[in-house]
Design an enzyme around this catalytic site. Structure first.
Site, PDB file in Angstrom:
ATOM      1  N   THR A 101     -50.242  45.193 -24.782  1.00 10.09           N
ATOM      2  CA  THR A 101     -50.242  44.025 -23.902  1.00 10.09           C
ATOM      3  C   THR A 101     -51.228  44.179 -22.743  1.00 10.09           C
ATOM      4  O   THR A 101     -51.330  45.243 -22.148  1.00 10.09           O
ATOM      5  CB  THR A 101     -48.826  43.820 -23.344  1.00 10.09           C
ATOM      6  OG1 THR A 101     -47.932  43.737 -24.447  1.00 10.09           O
ATOM      7  CG2 THR A 101     -48.718  42.558 -22.520  1.00 10.09           C
ATOM      8  N   GLY A 152     -44.421  50.551 -21.707  1.00 10.89           N
ATOM      9  CA  GLY A 152     -43.345  51.375 -21.149  1.00 10.89           C
ATOM     10  C   GLY A 152     -43.781  52.827 -21.014  1.00 10.89           C
ATOM     11  O   GLY A 152     -44.310  53.398 -21.968  1.00 10.89           O
ATOM     12  N   GLU A 178     -41.930  42.210 -28.530  1.00 12.14           N
ATOM     13  CA  GLU A 178     -42.063  42.216 -29.998  1.00 12.14           C
ATOM     14  C   GLU A 178     -42.224  40.799 -30.555  1.00 12.14           C
ATOM     15  O   GLU A 178     -41.698  40.485 -31.627  1.00 12.14           O
ATOM     16  CB  GLU A 178     -40.885  42.933 -30.663  1.00 12.14           C
ATOM     17  CG  GLU A 178     -40.649  44.355 -30.199  1.00 12.14           C
ATOM     18  CD  GLU A 178     -41.898  45.206 -30.241  1.00 12.14           C
ATOM     19  OE1 GLU A 178     -42.659  45.096 -31.215  1.00 12.14           O
ATOM     20  OE2 GLU A 178     -42.131  45.961 -29.268  1.00 12.14           O
TER      21      GLU A 178
END
Lengths: 626, 626
Positions: A105, A144, A387
């Site tokens: 992303t 993350g 997702e």
């Protein structure tokens, strides 16, 4: 396993999750994660489900700061790296010398992967890729663990070789020094700041300025760049799908678990909480005895079961079909793709909204972190986005449905999950007093069939006005969404019916689950009634039966409600809820929670001396000091 | 006023709200509150709306730690204390020598006030009340500012005189020393701990053990206890309603503002964000151009206007009717009560769910506190619970509707807001191609009328089976809720139509607002279609018209969407949103937000040295240390 955890002295350390600062949470997240890994290894727990139970019991609230490293990066190396690369990287990753995350992303780009702007340009002179985030919107944002934890990432970037764009590929990029953990030259990296939840997680940003990595760092199991810059295509585009679909398939079960936890808390609390005398002067009633409370909570309880069963289905479906796909046989890919996308989106929306309803059903106390419910919500709701953004996925389901519908129109055979599209739209419902499960399933299938035809007609009409296929699609996406949502709903109902019909169930269990299944079906019809009756599929007597059955089912489920949530058997350590305690000692727990609030560590806060006392003085000396 | 605030150097101090710990937030909340009070006084701002704008611009995110003291306690003293008491307490309260809150809610008791357990027993020997929270569930829990800030509270307690229970009354109770701020003997008091939001607020708990207060501390404007313990009743029970109804009336406007802010952020962001090429190889489209995005956001934009107008209505209604009620003329009280309860509940549910939809429409970035949206949600959602739990209020509306329905059945005149219940249920809709506003209103009124009759029949049927009135009511609350919800919805639609029809609007404004109004009406029908068409009120052609009009309206509103949210004219300092900035520099703002994350203050976190580095060692020395 849970008992081992309960008795482990190390895991008892530290403050209650709700009382920790973000920094403490990030810290706790890391050590608990590592400690649980070690426990699992020491205990020899290898079964996936058992590992999950153990981790939940030990660290249900702490999140998995290293979860992406172990859960996604190691499998990605196995699936996407060449054998040589695997030999190099797997031992590093397994020993944690390399800690990595998945950097996809960007600030300006999410679900539409082809739009990513990060570049990897091959330089044959030095046999290196030159990496760049060439614009502000190209900066990686959200991965993350990227901010502070990792020293590598698997970077998704546009590959350029021989001056030609080759699409998105994966690159192993070192971002921090393996010893000092300081960022490498050309790398700007950090945490993205506080969010709604996931405070323990250092979601990160990454800006790359002309960083060179060796040619061998492109993941080359399928596509390849040779030394001279020659590009070799993968045998199929579809092979990259695998790990994304796997992750998506796991989401339905995980959001179902969030909803199940919220149901346990709110139903147990509703059996303890009393409000308003039911007859004047009498005792106040358990709020679970109010029809309106049942009307909110019992359909959600049914939904938690429905979604759990749907999660089981899609997991099994993946496990059954994936080996074929990995071997290059793609017959089932469209169905697997549509079902995994649809169930992910439908379950994430339904369950996260359901968690919030459970919280509101606990009144004021639901708003306190003492209830555990806000935390469950903020853990659950991102599933609507990650997702694959839910609406984008729903429209992919719609695309599958439109393809199947055109097969139907052309007399071609349909995929197994949409066989019912062949049904006769002029047929009326078989619904009668006993509300047969079969008639519920047919009602949902009828609704999908009508909405699929409706969306297809919408597209055809606009094409008929001379517009392009693309314009027609864009003008009908609301109807397409309705069709896709109805399809997912129908599937979940049918799968629930199949589950309660399984032979191995004992009759008492079947009876209770059948009530829940019927409630799930009836409630869904009443809530979306317009979509069912626009073509008079139900007559008015049948509608009356369904409305009436709704309240009958609430009454029927009431005596079993607490037993049903107890059956989920979540330990108190997992729920961490003053309201959802197994022993029902809600008020003592809330009182203890309050007494231990960090704000109570000082009897008088500094702000009293700094601001309030001076403000009480007639000369208001406070304001000259501010 | 906003410019004065923007240029004030004191207000620029301190960290961004999202970066502050709970302790910092509590601290900031106090000084900003006091500072803004002083600013308002210095600037001579006395108009209620102007004070609100100023406070929002200065401290939109900090909450009003002393808000209950100034907004509720001082008016309560004025309305409920005798003249003598007012002479004593008002100067103390205004100078902040006394700082108080309203202590009603208990651990075990909320909306049902008669159930409160705290006792005040009069002892004529010493002319004192003896106060007690006699059980665990009687402990006061939740009052704002009670934990750490106040030194007094207005305590709601069951009065006992002459051995008889006299119901709930108010008592002024000192809880902390006026100088040391330490709790007085018999008082256990503190903060209740972290919550979903309102971190700056020290919602508190209070346990009272045999505390004596003088007889003069009961608020005695209406009820009285004489020296010898003789109890004098208030002239009417209804007089105590006033301030509760006032607070409820203000909620609709305030949740409408939350939704408006969320719409501004999500619609501006949707005009900046681009995703997926609309035709292959073309530029990625603004996501605001996708029909599905419009389908989520534009009805909410319309809702924000609808609720703002409903908020204006109920404010005016209160101001117009309250003087009569205060004089003891109660003709309008049932309507005022029903409308304020219904609009509070309906708007709080609608707006807080709407804020969450806005957040989800911003994808991943919506989940970051950088968006400002999570904060708006947690500020908004408690309105579903406080000042009367929503479902309880809805059933009070239903009770009003049932009374009116029985008047109708008995040929008595109806209250003005429910005149339409007289309509003929066999009539069909006048809806045609142009979707006249009048036909929309009639459709909503038809729906209410049918659902009211349906609920009344449900009750009659059960009474017919030999059950009590009470049992019958409890068995029909779901249908009663449907009727009440439909009533509120119909009112909001009608009020929107009235507003866009006002003469003073210029034609361009009327045109745009009429599109929004029509969208609000049409979207509400499509979303709740079943309730409108069960009796074939619309024919299938009319349903097609409405479905089609929905997407036509989305297209119609698109060119004005950004201008409409700009028209709310919230300064960036109020929104505090990287996504909702007026200048559209979203990505730069997100990047700056990330760079300034407190977690980035250290390049390498302590957890790296403490846990990760040792875990990388082959001997796993970490685990011997944990």
């Amino acid at each position: 396993l849970e008992n081992i955890i309960k008795q482990d002295p190390v895991l008892q350390r530290g403050r209650r999750w709700a009382f920790q600062s973000r920094e403490e949470r990030a810290d706790t997240g890391v050590w608990k994660h590592l400690y649980v890994d070690k426990l699992q290894a020491d205990l020899g727990v290898t079964d996936v489900k058992e590992r999950e139970y153990l981790r939940d019991a030990a660290a249900a609230h702490e999140g998995y700061v290293l979860g992406l490293h172990f859960g996604m990066i190691i499998p990605t190396i196995k699936n996407q790296a060449s054998e040589e690369q695997q030999k190099k990287w797997l031992p590093m990753a397994e020993s944690m010398r390399m800690i990595a995350t998945y950097a996809q992303t960007e600030l300006g780009h999410g679900t539409f992967i082809r739009g990513l702007e990060t570049t990897a340009t091959y330089d044959p002179k030095t046999e290196e890729f030159i990496l760049n985030t060439p614009t502000l919107s190209a900066i990686k944002y959200w991965p993350g663990g990227l901010g502070k934890t990792v020293n590598h990432c698997v970077l998704m970037a546009q590959l350029f070789t021989e001056g030609v764009s080759r699409g998105i590929h994966m690159f192993m990029v070192q971002v921090r020094d393996l010893d000092s953990h300081l960022p490498l030259p050309g790398i700007e990296i950090g945490d993205i700041g506080p969010k709604f939840g996931f405070e323990e997680m250092d979601n990160g940003y990454l800006k790359i300025d002309n960083v060179r990595i060796p040619r061998e760092n492109m993941l080359m199991k399928y596509s390849k760049v040779l030394k001279d810059g020659t590009y070799q295509q993968p045998p199929s585009d579809k092979l990259a799908y695998g790990s994304m679909v796997l992750l998506r398939c796991s989401i339905t079960a995980s959001v179902a678990k969030c909803l199940a936890e919220a149901c346990v808390i709110s139903i147990r609390y509703s059996a303890v909480r009393r409000q308003t005398e039911i007859s004047p002067g009498g005792e106040e009633a358990q709020i679970l005895d109010y029809q309106t409370q049942q009307y909110h909570l019992f359909p959600l309880l049914a939904t938690s079961f429905a979604m759990q069963f749907a999660g089981n289905f899609i997991d099994d479906f993946y496990r059954e079909k994936y080996p074929d796909i990995a071997k290059g046989r793609f017959d089932f890919l469209p169905q697997l793709h549509a079902m995994s996308a649809g169930l992910k989106a439908f379950s994430a929306w339904t369950c996260s909204a359901g968690v919030e309803t459970c919280r509101q059903c606990c009144g004021g106390h639901g708003y306190s972190h003492a209830s555990g419910l806000p935390k469950i919500y903020v853990d659950c709701t991102p599933a609507c986005t990650y997702e694959g953004e839910n609406m984008v996925l729903m429209l992919q389901v719609a695309r599958f449905l439109m393809k199947e519908y055109s097969k139907l129109m052309n007399g071609q055979p349909l995929s197994s999950v949409v066989q019912f599209l062949k049904c006769d739209l002029t047929m009326k419902s078989c619904m009668a007093e006993e509300v047969a499960l079969k008639c519920l399933v047919l009602a949902y299938q009828h609704r999908v069939t009508r909405l699929v035809a409706d969306a297809a007609n919408c597209i055809q009409d606009i094409i008929g006005e001379g517009k392009s296929q693309q314009e027609a699609w864009n003008s009908c996406t609301v109807r397409l969404f309705w069709a896709a949502r109805a399809f997912c709903h129908a599937f979940v109902v049918e799968n629930f019916v199949n589950t309660v019909s399984e032979k191995h169930l004992d009759e008492k269990t079947r009876e209770v689950l059948t009530s829940l299944c019927r409630l799930y079906g009836v409630h869904g019809i009443i809530t979306n009634l317009g979509e069912f009756i626009q073509d008079d599929f139900f007559n008015s007597e049948q509608i009356q039966i369904l409305s009436h059955t709704l309240t009958v089912l609430l009454r029927e489920i009431r005596p079993n409600a607490v037993a049903l949530v107890d059956a989920y058997d979540f330990p108190d350590t997992v729920l961490q809820s003053c309201l959802g305690r197994f022993d029902g000692q809600v008020y003592q727990a809330l009182y203890d929670y309050a007494k231990s609030s960090p704000l109570n560590e000082k009897e008088v806060l500094d702000s009293y001396y700094k601001y309030i006392k001076p403000a009480q003085m007639p000369n208001k000396e406070l304001f000259s000091r501010l």
